[in-house]
Motif scaffolding. Structure first.
Motif, mmCIF file in Angstrom:
data_model
loop_
_atom_site.group_PDB
_atom_site.id
_atom_site.type_symbol
_atom_site.label_atom_id
_atom_site.label_comp_id
_atom_site.label_asym_id
_atom_site.label_seq_id
_atom_site.Cartn_x
_atom_site.Cartn_y
_atom_site.Cartn_z
ATOM 1 N N ILE A 1 31.635 36.465 53.641
ATOM 2 C CA ILE A 1 32.909 36.177 54.310
ATOM 3 C C ILE A 1 34.007 36.050 53.265
ATOM 4 O O ILE A 1 33.885 35.282 52.309
ATOM 5 C CB ILE A 1 32.774 34.889 55.141
ATOM 6 C CG1 ILE A 1 31.843 35.195 56.294
ATOM 7 C CG2 ILE A 1 34.139 34.354 55.573
ATOM 8 C CD1 ILE A 1 32.040 34.438 57.514
ATOM 9 N N SER A 2 35.047 36.814 53.423
ATOM 10 C CA SER A 2 36.176 36.746 52.492
ATOM 11 C C SER A 2 37.453 36.836 53.323
ATOM 12 O O SER A 2 37.412 37.169 54.513
ATOM 13 C CB SER A 2 36.125 37.915 51.509
ATOM 14 O OG SER A 2 36.321 39.121 52.219
ATOM 15 N N PHE A 3 38.584 36.567 52.688
ATOM 16 C CA PHE A 3 39.853 36.726 53.421
ATOM 17 C C PHE A 3 39.943 38.138 53.984
ATOM 18 O O PHE A 3 40.275 38.338 55.152
ATOM 19 C CB PHE A 3 41.053 36.447 52.497
ATOM 20 C CG PHE A 3 41.176 34.997 52.104
ATOM 21 C CD1 PHE A 3 41.359 34.022 53.071
ATOM 22 C CD2 PHE A 3 41.120 34.610 50.768
ATOM 23 C CE1 PHE A 3 41.481 32.680 52.730
ATOM 24 C CE2 PHE A 3 41.237 33.272 50.414
ATOM 25 C CZ PHE A 3 41.419 32.307 51.394
ATOM 26 N N PHE B 1 46.470 23.458 49.494
ATOM 27 C CA PHE B 1 46.384 24.806 50.033
ATOM 28 C C PHE B 1 45.968 25.799 48.941
ATOM 29 O O PHE B 1 45.064 26.620 49.121
ATOM 30 C CB PHE B 1 47.757 25.192 50.610
ATOM 31 C CG PHE B 1 47.755 26.455 51.399
ATOM 32 C CD1 PHE B 1 47.373 26.456 52.726
ATOM 33 C CD2 PHE B 1 48.153 27.647 50.818
ATOM 34 C CE1 PHE B 1 47.377 27.632 53.475
ATOM 35 C CE2 PHE B 1 48.157 28.827 51.548
ATOM 36 C CZ PHE B 1 47.770 28.820 52.875
ATOM 37 N N GLU B 2 46.604 25.684 47.788
ATOM 38 C CA GLU B 2 46.309 26.568 46.655
ATOM 39 C C GLU B 2 44.831 26.435 46.256
ATOM 40 O O GLU B 2 44.141 27.426 46.020
ATOM 41 C CB GLU B 2 47.221 26.190 45.479
ATOM 42 C CG GLU B 2 47.016 27.048 44.245
ATOM 43 C CD GLU B 2 47.758 26.490 43.032
ATOM 44 O OE1 GLU B 2 47.906 25.251 42.903
ATOM 45 O OE2 GLU B 2 48.186 27.308 42.204
ATOM 46 N N LYS B 3 44.345 25.178 46.239
ATOM 47 C CA LYS B 3 42.943 24.928 45.869
ATOM 48 C C LYS B 3 42.004 25.606 46.882
ATOM 49 O O LYS B 3 41.043 26.282 46.517
ATOM 50 C CB LYS B 3 42.705 23.411 45.843
ATOM 51 C CG LYS B 3 41.347 22.983 45.367
ATOM 52 C CD LYS B 3 41.338 21.459 45.132
ATOM 53 C CE LYS B 3 39.959 20.971 44.738
ATOM 54 N NZ LYS B 3 39.038 20.846 45.857
ATOM 55 N N ASN B 4 42.319 25.443 48.150
ATOM 56 C CA ASN B 4 41.486 26.036 49.201
ATOM 57 C C ASN B 4 41.462 27.557 49.139
ATOM 58 O O ASN B 4 40.423 28.182 49.341
ATOM 59 C CB ASN B 4 41.988 25.595 50.584
ATOM 60 C CG ASN B 4 41.587 24.168 50.896
ATOM 61 O OD1 ASN B 4 40.554 23.695 50.438
ATOM 62 N ND2 ASN B 4 42.409 23.471 51.662
ATOM 63 N N VAL B 5 42.633 28.131 48.873
ATOM 64 C CA VAL B 5 42.692 29.600 48.780
ATOM 65 C C VAL B 5 41.861 30.063 47.581
ATOM 66 O O VAL B 5 41.074 31.011 47.679
ATOM 67 C CB VAL B 5 44.157 30.098 48.670
ATOM 68 C CG1 VAL B 5 44.204 31.596 48.363
ATOM 69 C CG2 VAL B 5 44.921 29.799 49.955
ATOM 70 N N VAL C 1 48.680 33.538 44.846
ATOM 71 C CA VAL C 1 47.895 32.732 45.799
ATOM 72 C C VAL C 1 48.054 33.312 47.209
ATOM 73 O O VAL C 1 47.075 33.472 47.946
ATOM 74 C CB VAL C 1 48.355 31.247 45.768
ATOM 75 C CG1 VAL C 1 47.646 30.427 46.833
ATOM 76 C CG2 VAL C 1 48.144 30.652 44.383
ATOM 77 N N ILE C 2 49.283 33.677 47.560
ATOM 78 C CA ILE C 2 49.535 34.225 48.895
ATOM 79 C C ILE C 2 48.907 35.619 49.024
ATOM 80 O O ILE C 2 48.357 35.971 50.066
ATOM 81 C CB ILE C 2 51.057 34.257 49.209
ATOM 82 C CG1 ILE C 2 51.689 32.874 48.993
ATOM 83 C CG2 ILE C 2 51.314 34.749 50.636
ATOM 84 C CD1 ILE C 2 51.125 31.752 49.844
ATOM 85 N N LYS C 3 48.960 36.410 47.952
ATOM 86 C CA LYS C 3 48.328 37.739 48.002
ATOM 87 C C LYS C 3 46.819 37.608 48.187
ATOM 88 O O LYS C 3 46.207 38.348 48.957
ATOM 89 C CB LYS C 3 48.651 38.538 46.733
ATOM 90 C CG LYS C 3 50.052 39.144 46.729
ATOM 91 C CD LYS C 3 50.290 39.985 45.478
ATOM 92 C CE LYS C 3 51.696 40.579 45.485
ATOM 93 N NZ LYS C 3 52.055 41.232 44.205
ATOM 94 N N LYS C 4 46.227 36.645 47.482
ATOM 95 C CA LYS C 4 44.780 36.436 47.655
ATOM 96 C C LYS C 4 44.472 36.057 49.108
ATOM 97 O O LYS C 4 43.552 36.595 49.723
ATOM 98 C CB LYS C 4 44.282 35.334 46.692
ATOM 99 C CG LYS C 4 42.779 35.090 46.761
ATOM 100 C CD LYS C 4 42.346 34.055 45.721
ATOM 101 C CE LYS C 4 40.929 33.582 45.944
ATOM 102 N NZ LYS C 4 39.892 34.565 45.674
ATOM 103 N N LEU C 5 45.280 35.145 49.653
ATOM 104 C CA LEU C 5 45.109 34.752 51.051
ATOM 105 C C LEU C 5 45.225 35.956 51.992
ATOM 106 O O LEU C 5 44.567 36.020 53.027
ATOM 107 C CB LEU C 5 46.169 33.697 51.404
ATOM 108 C CG LEU C 5 46.391 33.361 52.874
ATOM 109 C CD1 LEU C 5 45.155 32.644 53.444
ATOM 110 C CD2 LEU C 5 47.624 32.476 53.056
#
Ligand SMILES: [Fe+2]
Length: 301
Positions: A4-6, A34-38, A141-145
């Motif tokens: 499972i990934s984004f 949020f950053e940590k979770n991502v 971080v947002i791109k990874k999400l």
């Protein structure tokens, strides 16, 4: 079974359901958590956040930038372009950083009606204000999400077809606005803004809003402080209403109106038909009352 990934969960959602067009709830969370979770990309978080965003939830990520950074960004951007003429450049090789004032009349010619003062910075230029490092730290971080390589597009130039663009916007008092629209979602799933003005202190009025499932305005600004990031699925209708309705606009004043930072990976002008934002193509059931809130008086007639 695949991990499972984004990326896998986004693709799953997009395969099973239509893109969301209306906002659901506003969720306010601390940026650091949020950053940590991502970064950890744990299964439970991935499922939660992707499903929530795909249901139309909008997230306000508190304290992503310091207030000092944002205030300095606003003032330095304004000063840097102050003596330079308002210009327009297509996103083609060698495109410089530039700024453009779009008044009410000019704004009517755009597919998406608007009135704003935009300042554009591209990563291939010399980064005159040293803003790419601190902004890319959060943007990754947002791109990874979004299920992408966190550094995707950073090295691209227009010939590659998709580029990163930093846009800083001043919506002048009374007339600054952006009609309700959806954002291009082909190269980034989420709209990604950071806020530079505070309601009740820097401006009064509606400002940034989304359209909810009852076709009503979903207000956001009461949740927003300078330095927060806002994200939501790109196809959820959103817009910017004029602020400071009792004040005349002053394009020469760095403190006028409402400011924000918009981060987008755009299709460049090497594409004949660019994938861009679109205005309201379906009939939104705005009441007259709502209409008068989101469009300036000048263009209502
Ligand atoms: Fe947008």
């Amino acid at each position: 079974m695949t991990k499972i990934s984004f990326k896998s969960i986004w693709e799953d959602c997009e395969k099973k359901n239509n893109y969301p067009s209306r906002a659901n709830n506003i969720k306010v969370v601390d940026y650091k958590d949020f950053e940590k979770n991502v970064t950890e990309e744990k299964e439970s978080f991935v499922l939660d956040i992707v499903n929530s965003l795909y249901s139309g939830d909008i997230y306000i990520l508190k304290g992503a930038y310091t207030k000092e950074f944002m205030n300095s960004l606003r003032v330095r951007t304004f000063d840097y372009f102050k003596e330079k003429p308002s210009e327009f450049h297509k996103m083609l090789e060698g495109c410089p950083d530039f700024h453009r004032k779009i008044d009410i009349e000019t704004g009517k010619k755009y597919a998406l009606r608007l009135c704003k003062h935009s300042f554009y910075f591209y990563p291939w230029n010399n980064d005159p204000l040293n803003i790419f490092n601190p902004i890319y730290k959060r943007w990754r971080v947002i791109k990874k999400l979004m299920g992408m390589n966190p550094e995707a597009f950073e090295q691209n130039t227009p010939k590659d077809g998709v580029i990163d663009r930093i846009q800083i916007v001043q919506y002048p008092s009374k007339i600054g606005y952006l009609e309700p629209h959806t954002d291009p979602h082909k190269h980034q799933r989420l709209f990604h803004s950071a806020y530079m003005s505070k309601k009740g202190k820097d401006f009064s009025g509606l400002g940034f809003y989304a359209i909810d499932k009852k076709d009503k305005i979903l207000e956001t600004e009461d949740h927003i402080d300078v330095g927060d990031i806002g994200i939501g699925y790109a196809t959820v209708y959103h817009g910017v209403a004029p602020v400071n309705l009792n004040k005349e606009p002053d394009w020469q004043d760095v403190n006028d109106g409402r400011w924000f930072l918009s981060l987008y990976s755009n299709e460049t002008d090497i594409h004949k038909k660019r994938h861009t934002s679109s205005g309201v193509s379906e009939k939104l059931n705005f009441s007259k009352n709502i209409k008068s809130q989101v469009y300036p008086l000048e263009i209502l007639s």
